[in-house]
Design a protein around this motif. Structure first.
Motif, short mmCIF file in Angstrom:
data_model
loop_
_atom_site.label_atom_id
_atom_site.label_comp_id
_atom_site.label_asym_id
_atom_site.label_seq_id
_atom_site.Cartn_x
_atom_site.Cartn_y
_atom_site.Cartn_z
N LEU A 137 -19.54 -22.48 66.40
CA LEU A 137 -18.53 -22.82 65.39
C LEU A 137 -17.32 -21.89 65.47
CD1 LEU A 137 -18.46 -24.95 63.05
CD2 LEU A 137 -18.89 -23.04 61.50
N LYS A 138 -16.13 -22.52 65.43
CA LYS A 138 -14.89 -21.75 65.45
C LYS A 138 -14.11 -21.86 64.13
CE LYS A 138 -14.07 -21.89 70.45
NZ LYS A 138 -13.11 -22.26 71.52
N ARG A 139 -14.31 -22.98 63.44
CA ARG A 139 -13.59 -23.17 62.17
C ARG A 139 -14.53 -23.73 61.11
NH1 ARG A 139 -8.70 -27.36 60.42
NH2 ARG A 139 -8.22 -26.31 58.44
N LEU A 140 -14.54 -23.09 59.94
CA LEU A 140 -15.33 -23.56 58.80
C LEU A 140 -14.41 -23.78 57.61
CD1 LEU A 140 -18.08 -24.13 57.39
CD2 LEU A 140 -18.14 -21.69 56.80
N VAL A 141 -14.48 -24.99 57.06
CA VAL A 141 -13.76 -25.31 55.82
C VAL A 141 -14.83 -25.59 54.76
CG1 VAL A 141 -12.16 -26.87 54.66
CG2 VAL A 141 -11.80 -26.28 57.07
N MET A 142 -15.03 -24.62 53.87
CA MET A 142 -16.04 -24.74 52.82
C MET A 142 -15.47 -24.15 51.53
SD MET A 142 -19.98 -23.32 52.74
CE MET A 142 -20.60 -24.45 53.98
N PRO A 143 -14.76 -24.97 50.74
CA PRO A 143 -14.06 -24.45 49.56
C PRO A 143 -14.96 -24.09 48.39
CG PRO A 143 -13.09 -26.52 50.36
CD PRO A 143 -14.42 -26.37 51.01
N SER A 144 -16.24 -24.53 48.41
CA SER A 144 -17.13 -24.29 47.26
C SER A 144 -18.41 -23.60 47.71
CB SER A 144 -17.46 -25.61 46.56
OG SER A 144 -16.28 -26.23 46.08
N TRP A 145 -18.67 -22.41 47.12
CA TRP A 145 -19.86 -21.63 47.46
C TRP A 145 -20.78 -21.45 46.26
CZ3 TRP A 145 -18.22 -16.80 50.83
CH2 TRP A 145 -17.53 -17.24 51.98
N ASN A 146 -20.66 -22.28 45.25
CA ASN A 146 -21.38 -22.07 44.00
C ASN A 146 -22.88 -21.90 44.19
OD1 ASN A 146 -18.84 -23.59 43.54
ND2 ASN A 146 -19.38 -23.31 41.39
N LYS A 147 -23.48 -22.62 45.13
CA LYS A 147 -24.93 -22.61 45.30
C LYS A 147 -25.37 -21.78 46.51
CE LYS A 147 -27.23 -26.34 44.31
NZ LYS A 147 -27.86 -25.86 43.07
N ILE A 148 -24.46 -20.93 46.99
CA ILE A 148 -24.76 -20.11 48.17
C ILE A 148 -24.74 -18.63 47.79
CG2 ILE A 148 -23.96 -19.42 50.47
CD1 ILE A 148 -22.74 -22.19 50.76
N LYS A 149 -25.77 -17.92 48.15
CA LYS A 149 -25.81 -16.47 47.93
C LYS A 149 -25.00 -15.76 49.01
CE LYS A 149 -30.47 -16.54 45.89
NZ LYS A 149 -30.73 -17.99 46.09
N LYS A 150 -24.46 -14.60 48.65
CA LYS A 150 -23.65 -13.85 49.61
C LYS A 150 -24.46 -13.47 50.85
CE LYS A 150 -20.08 -11.74 46.67
NZ LYS A 150 -20.51 -12.09 45.30
N ARG A 151 -25.71 -13.09 50.66
CA ARG A 151 -26.51 -12.68 51.82
C ARG A 151 -26.76 -13.85 52.78
NH1 ARG A 151 -30.42 -12.33 47.64
NH2 ARG A 151 -32.10 -13.89 47.77
N THR A 152 -26.86 -15.06 52.22
CA THR A 152 -27.03 -16.24 53.08
C THR A 152 -25.75 -16.50 53.87
OG1 THR A 152 -28.49 -17.20 51.41
CG2 THR A 152 -27.67 -18.67 53.13
N MET A 153 -24.62 -16.36 53.21
CA MET A 153 -23.34 -16.55 53.92
C MET A 153 -23.17 -15.48 54.99
SD MET A 153 -20.62 -18.17 54.58
CE MET A 153 -20.57 -19.42 53.30
#
Length: 320
Positions: A137-153
């Motif tokens: 992956l070179k580009r990620l467009v993900m404007p909403s992280w409400n259900k994602i923990k920082k450690r997972t990201m």
């Protein structure tokens, strides 16, 4: 729509004079892939693979999977007053999981751009699965992280060594995520923040992404001190977009107090920005986007406006 496309293909195959009618699976793979590029995602993953084995194999061609655009899909959700601020129903989550499973299996790890709708709420398991199946992956467009923990990201970013561009929401205490980007993604150069960029965020960028070249912080609240940090500390920054931003004098206005909003940028900011290749601004009372940002107090409620308005950016490389 599918019937018309099949009729067109059939006409090409039949116009061969006295030669026998060729089977669908005998169609030249390069021609077939070119045709498949004109089909939408759902036709590509649900209809085309059912025609025959040869066509299913064609659906795995890397040309078809440079970009996985899921901006056509939105979660069925309810907004909540407390974290994670949204509730996504189970059928909606299962639909996204199933769609990701099919797409990422067909793509064979060739996806370079992954796009999610601003109202598509990915969870930890879905993000982990996507990261493992999209190592290039070179580009990620993900404007909403409400259900994602920082450690997972952070774990996902650690996998994406080739990541160059990210569209993300504003988050509290961003240093951990920004540091992981700086550590893991050596070619990272472009960032879009869809939400306020405060002093903490600006400081994290200065500390961990000193080689950042393109930054967009549009339609939100941006304090003058945070803007000064960006302009002074990001020495390699070439393009900065702060169009339709509410520029405040103070780094953080007290709760319930009116914001001390600047009506124009002063000379100190303009002088710092003069080294940039592009410094994109708009602070006009007559601009509809500036009015919307002010009405929403810098927290854009994209669902109130035109369907694809959230995709717009004055920086072409960051638009969707």
């Amino acid at each position: 729509m599918e019937f018309k496309k099949e009729r067109k293909i059939e006409a090409v195959v039949m116009e061969k004079g006295d030669s026998p009618v060729r089977r669908w699976e005998d169609l030249d793979i390069n021609i077939l892939v070119t045709i498949l590029l004109s089909f939408d995602l759902f036709q590509l993953i649900y209809a085309i693979p059912q025609v025959c084995r040869a066509w299913r194999l064609a659906c795995c061609d890397p040309l078809l999977w440079k970009t996985l655009d899921l901006s056509v899909l939105q979660s069925n959700f309810i907004r909540l007053p407390l974290k994670p601020y949204v509730y996504v129903d189970s059928p909606s989550e299962k639909k996204l999981t199933g769609l990701l499973n099919i797409c990422l299996n067909l793509s064979h790890g060739n996806i370079q751009t992954l796009i999610f709708h601003t109202n598509l709420y990915v969870n930890d398991n879905q993000l982990t699965f996507a990261a493992e199946r999209c190592p290039r992956l070179k580009r990620l467009v993900m404007p909403s992280w409400n259900k994602i923990k920082k450690r997972t990201m952070c774990r996902a970013i650690h996998i994406w060594k080739d990541l160059e561009s990210l569209t993300m929401p504003s988050i509290n205490n961003p240093a951990r995520v920004i540091e992981e980007i700086g550590r893991s993604c050596q070619n990272f150069s472009a960032l879009k923040i869809m939400g306020p960029c405060d002093m903490l965020f600006a400081s994290a960028l200065a500390s961990f992404l000193p080689n950042l070249e393109v930054l967009s912080v549009r339609c939100t609240v941006l304090s003058k001190p945070a803007l000064a940090i960006i302009l002074e500390e990001l020495k390699k920054l070439k393009v900065l977009n702060i169009s339709h931003c509410i520029i405040t004098e103070d780094p953080e206005d007290p709760p319930l107090e009116p914001m001390n909003i600047l009506t124009e940028l002063d000379e100190s900011i303009l002088e710092k920005a003069s080294r940039l290749d592009k410094f994109l601004t708009c602070m006009s009372d007559s601009c509809i986007m500036c009015q919307r940002a002010l009405n929403d107090q810098g927290f854009m409620r994209w669902y109130k406006y035109e369907e694809d308005l959230w995709k717009v950016d004055e920086v072409k490389s960051l638009a969707v």
